[in-house]
Design a protein around this motif. Structure first.
Motif, PDB file in Angstrom:
ATOM      1  N   HIS A  97      14.772   2.028  13.937  1.00  0.00           N
ATOM      2  CA  HIS A  97      16.097   2.626  14.172  1.00  0.00           C
ATOM      3  C   HIS A  97      16.015   4.199  14.439  1.00  0.00           C
ATOM      4  O   HIS A  97      16.675   4.766  15.122  1.00  0.00           O
ATOM      5  N   GLU A  98      15.227   4.765  13.707  1.00  0.00           N
ATOM      6  CA  GLU A  98      14.945   6.224  13.770  1.00  0.00           C
ATOM      7  C   GLU A  98      14.097   6.706  14.745  1.00  0.00           C
ATOM      8  O   GLU A  98      14.270   8.012  15.114  1.00  0.00           O
ATOM      9  N   GLY A  99      12.982   6.028  15.078  1.00  0.00           N
ATOM     10  CA  GLY A  99      12.263   6.382  15.959  1.00  0.00           C
ATOM     11  C   GLY A  99      11.133   7.249  15.792  1.00  0.00           C
ATOM     12  O   GLY A  99      10.282   7.779  16.848  1.00  0.00           O
ATOM     13  N   HIS A 100      10.979   7.883  14.571  1.00  0.00           N
ATOM     14  CA  HIS A 100       9.891   8.815  14.260  1.00  0.00           C
ATOM     15  C   HIS A 100       8.585   7.797  14.089  1.00  0.00           C
ATOM     16  O   HIS A 100       8.737   6.707  13.436  1.00  0.00           O
ATOM     17  N   GLU A 101       7.290   8.337  14.055  1.00  0.00           N
ATOM     18  CA  GLU A 101       6.107   7.791  13.822  1.00  0.00           C
ATOM     19  C   GLU A 101       5.747   8.112  12.414  1.00  0.00           C
ATOM     20  O   GLU A 101       5.987   9.124  11.724  1.00  0.00           O
ATOM     21  N   VAL A 102       5.223   7.035  11.657  1.00  0.00           N
ATOM     22  CA  VAL A 102       4.665   7.128  10.336  1.00  0.00           C
ATOM     23  C   VAL A 102       3.189   6.800  10.282  1.00  0.00           C
ATOM     24  O   VAL A 102       2.869   5.999  11.050  1.00  0.00           O
ATOM     25  N   ALA A 103       2.495   7.122   9.213  1.00  0.00           N
ATOM     26  CA  ALA A 103       0.950   6.615   8.732  1.00  0.00           C
ATOM     27  C   ALA A 103       1.326   5.407   8.020  1.00  0.00           C
ATOM     28  O   ALA A 103       2.317   5.192   7.008  1.00  0.00           O
ATOM     29  N   VAL A 104       0.660   4.262   8.134  1.00  0.00           N
ATOM     30  CA  VAL A 104       0.432   2.954   7.260  1.00  0.00           C
ATOM     31  C   VAL A 104      -0.793   3.024   6.766  1.00  0.00           C
ATOM     32  O   VAL A 104      -1.930   2.721   7.489  1.00  0.00           O
ATOM     33  N   ILE A 144       6.618   7.635   1.760  1.00  0.00           N
ATOM     34  CA  ILE A 144       7.977   7.113   2.286  1.00  0.00           C
ATOM     35  C   ILE A 144       8.629   5.865   1.711  1.00  0.00           C
ATOM     36  O   ILE A 144       9.464   5.754   1.427  1.00  0.00           O
ATOM     37  N   ASP A 145       7.819   4.727   1.772  1.00  0.00           N
ATOM     38  CA  ASP A 145       7.868   3.364   1.234  1.00  0.00           C
ATOM     39  C   ASP A 145       6.741   2.658   1.126  1.00  0.00           C
ATOM     40  O   ASP A 145       5.598   3.077   1.196  1.00  0.00           O
ATOM     41  N   LEU A 146       7.037   1.654   0.238  1.00  0.00           N
ATOM     42  CA  LEU A 146       5.788   0.636   0.057  1.00  0.00           C
ATOM     43  C   LEU A 146       6.584  -0.824   0.287  1.00  0.00           C
ATOM     44  O   LEU A 146       7.424  -1.301  -0.151  1.00  0.00           O
ATOM     45  N   PHE A 147       5.560  -1.413   1.070  1.00  0.00           N
ATOM     46  CA  PHE A 147       5.930  -2.873   1.335  1.00  0.00           C
ATOM     47  C   PHE A 147       4.670  -3.801   0.786  1.00  0.00           C
ATOM     48  O   PHE A 147       3.603  -3.188   0.720  1.00  0.00           O
ATOM     49  N   GLU A 148       4.869  -5.193   0.721  1.00  0.00           N
ATOM     50  CA  GLU A 148       3.881  -5.996   0.350  1.00  0.00           C
ATOM     51  C   GLU A 148       4.065  -7.300   0.825  1.00  0.00           C
ATOM     52  O   GLU A 148       5.019  -7.838   1.244  1.00  0.00           O
ATOM     53  N   ASP A 149       2.833  -7.972   0.996  1.00  0.00           N
ATOM     54  CA  ASP A 149       2.819  -9.445   1.227  1.00  0.00           C
ATOM     55  C   ASP A 149       1.845  -9.985  -0.008  1.00  0.00           C
ATOM     56  O   ASP A 149       1.245  -9.102  -0.739  1.00  0.00           O
ATOM     57  N   GLU A 150       1.415 -11.125   0.441  1.00  0.00           N
ATOM     58  CA  GLU A 150       0.545 -11.966  -0.558  1.00  0.00           C
ATOM     59  C   GLU A 150      -1.065 -11.217  -0.614  1.00  0.00           C
ATOM     60  O   GLU A 150      -1.752 -11.312  -1.669  1.00  0.00           O
ATOM     61  N   TYR A 176      -1.909  -7.800   1.025  1.00  0.00           N
ATOM     62  CA  TYR A 176      -1.757  -6.277   1.216  1.00  0.00           C
ATOM     63  C   TYR A 176      -0.738  -5.874   0.444  1.00  0.00           C
ATOM     64  O   TYR A 176       0.395  -6.376   0.513  1.00  0.00           O
ATOM     65  N   PHE A 177      -0.554  -4.421   0.259  1.00  0.00           N
ATOM     66  CA  PHE A 177       0.236  -3.552   0.257  1.00  0.00           C
ATOM     67  C   PHE A 177       0.261  -2.588   1.378  1.00  0.00           C
ATOM     68  O   PHE A 177      -0.625  -2.354   1.833  1.00  0.00           O
ATOM     69  N   TYR A 178       1.212  -2.159   1.909  1.00  0.00           N
ATOM     70  CA  TYR A 178       1.548  -1.225   3.013  1.00  0.00           C
ATOM     71  C   TYR A 178       2.369  -0.167   2.609  1.00  0.00           C
ATOM     72  O   TYR A 178       3.397  -0.285   2.255  1.00  0.00           O
ATOM     73  N   LEU A 179       1.416   0.926   2.463  1.00  0.00           N
ATOM     74  CA  LEU A 179       1.658   2.307   1.974  1.00  0.00           C
ATOM     75  C   LEU A 179       2.275   2.990   2.934  1.00  0.00           C
ATOM     76  O   LEU A 179       1.390   3.484   4.028  1.00  0.00           O
ATOM     77  N   THR A 202       9.711  -3.394  -2.787  1.00  0.00           N
ATOM     78  CA  THR A 202       8.617  -4.573  -2.754  1.00  0.00           C
ATOM     79  C   THR A 202       9.242  -5.657  -1.633  1.00  0.00           C
ATOM     80  O   THR A 202       9.104  -6.684  -1.898  1.00  0.00           O
ATOM     81  N   ARG A 203       9.877  -5.162  -0.757  1.00  0.00           N
ATOM     82  CA  ARG A 203      10.284  -5.964   0.399  1.00  0.00           C
ATOM     83  C   ARG A 203       9.147  -6.509   1.244  1.00  0.00           C
ATOM     84  O   ARG A 203       7.945  -5.851   1.230  1.00  0.00           O
ATOM     85  N   LYS A 204       9.138  -7.848   1.617  1.00  0.00           N
ATOM     86  CA  LYS A 204       8.070  -8.092   2.479  1.00  0.00           C
ATOM     87  C   LYS A 204       8.084  -7.404   3.845  1.00  0.00           C
ATOM     88  O   LYS A 204       8.943  -7.041   4.349  1.00  0.00           O
ATOM     89  N   PRO A 205       6.919  -6.970   4.335  1.00  0.00           N
ATOM     90  CA  PRO A 205       6.913  -6.323   5.548  1.00  0.00           C
ATOM     91  C   PRO A 205       7.678  -7.014   6.818  1.00  0.00           C
ATOM     92  O   PRO A 205       8.294  -6.226   7.626  1.00  0.00           O
ATOM     93  N   GLU A 206       8.056  -8.198   6.979  1.00  0.00           N
ATOM     94  CA  GLU A 206       8.673  -8.742   7.868  1.00  0.00           C
ATOM     95  C   GLU A 206      10.054  -8.385   7.834  1.00  0.00           C
ATOM     96  O   GLU A 206      10.800  -8.392   8.854  1.00  0.00           O
TER      97      GLU A 206
END
Length: 333
Positions: free
Chosen positions: A7-14, A55-61, A63-66, A117-121
């Motif tokens: 939505h915001e269009g900026h690039e981030v590192a994961v 910025i944020d943290l997500f996870e699934d079974e 990985y964590f996605y930092l 702890t939202r799922k990445p999807e």
């Protein structure tokens, strides 16, 4: 790798963090009692212009996605440094309270809304990594999803792409002063990175650096004596003499040693030690051609960082106050 905010269009590192690979001492808890990487929680609490922003943290079974800010210039052949004006300065630290990061972590105080702890999807970043197959079998593996490799943004590549695969003393001084300021800030908070090196520093064309990859971080009460460790988490080329001797070590003196090694890489493109024996004894021996160009004051600081005796080795306050670094952040000379 990087991602685009939909939505915001900026690039981030994961950063992909495999859950099964996280050591027991590298976990923390959020306000709901969920276990999360200590690295992520720490980054959400610190505030320094030279530390990569959480910025944020997500996870699934698996990985964590930092998700972090994306900093630095993609270094490739032909990229040049920008000349800074004489008034160029390092951004000042934001004012902080009397509560240290170690206090916050020790009390399990959690800053609501900083973690998810939202799922990445469910993410607006579009990290759709799980795939359902027609056979009903989960084919997910802990290997990183495929992505296109881009030019590196780290200090290692910056040095490699420079004309002589080393930096001028003026540029090295400016970069090193920033790193020292970062380490000093972290030390005041009771935090030791434990893997400071050129590959964990991202840098832009103006030579502004940010420290990344806190996967080996340790956090202690800064008002108490620092504990000793038996296991080494870091990079062998930057290991201090006491670590090479397999002795119990304190993290802050070992961190100072890594600064001395980093300074050598900045100035010469190589280690200050031609052999492990030299490293064990703290005998600095720079390449003759490169070493001849290093000022006496700079060499003195390097040797203070690389004293083989951790009791005699400089601490971060001495390093920061060294005459070679005087005024380094205020102006590129």
């Amino acid at each position: 790798m990087s991602a685009i905010h939909r939505h915001e269009g900026h690039e981030v590192a994961v950063k992909f963090i495999i859950k099964s690979k996280i050591p027991e001492h590298s976990w923390a808890y959020d306000d709901d009692g969920n276990r999360i990487p200590l690295e992520a929680k720490m980054l959400s609490l610190v505030n320094h212009p030279g530390i990569i922003k959480f910025i944020d943290l997500f996870e699934d079974e698996v990985y964590f996605y930092l998700v972090e800010e994306l900093h630095g210039t993609p270094w490739s052949a032909g990229v040049k440094f920008s000349k800074l004006p004489d008034s160029a300065t390092m951004p000042s630290r934001s004012s902080s309270s009397n509560t240290s990061v170690s206090d916050v972590l020790a009390d399990n105080i959690y800053r609501a809304s900083q973690y998810s702890t939202r799922k990445p999807e469910d993410s607006s970043l579009g990290l759709h990594l799980r795939e359902e197959h027609s056979d009903g079998v989960d084919h997910r593996t802990p290997s990183k999803p495929e992505f296109v490799r881009r030019p590196s943004r780290d200090l290692f590549e910056c040095i490699e792409q420079s004309e002589y695969k080393r930096l001028s003393e003026a540029d090295a001084r400016y970069i090193f002063a920033q790193v020292v300021d970062i380490v000093d800030y972290l030390d005041d908070e009771g935090i030791t990175h434990r893997d400071v090196k050129d590959e964990n520093l991202v840098i832009d064309e103006n030579l502004k650096v940010k420290l990344i990859d806190f996967g080996s971080v340790v956090i202690t009460d800064p008002t108490q004596p620092r504990p000793y460790y038996d296991l080494f988490y870091g990079t062998a080329a930057y290991a201090s003499s006491e670590i090479l001797r397999k002795m119990p070590y304190q993290a802050p003196p070992a961190e100072i040693w890594t600064l001395g090694v980093l300074l050598s890489y900045l100035l010469t493109g190589s280690s200050p030690f031609p052999s492990e024996t030299h490293a064990l004894e703290g005998k600095v021996k720079l390449d003759e051609q490169c070493g001849a160009r290093v000022s006496r004051s700079c060499l003195h600081l390097m040797k203070r960082c690389l004293d083989a005796d951790p009791e005699r080795r400089a601490d971060i306050k001495e390093v920061k106050a060294h005459p070679w670094l005087k005024g380094a952040l205020a102006r590129r000379c």
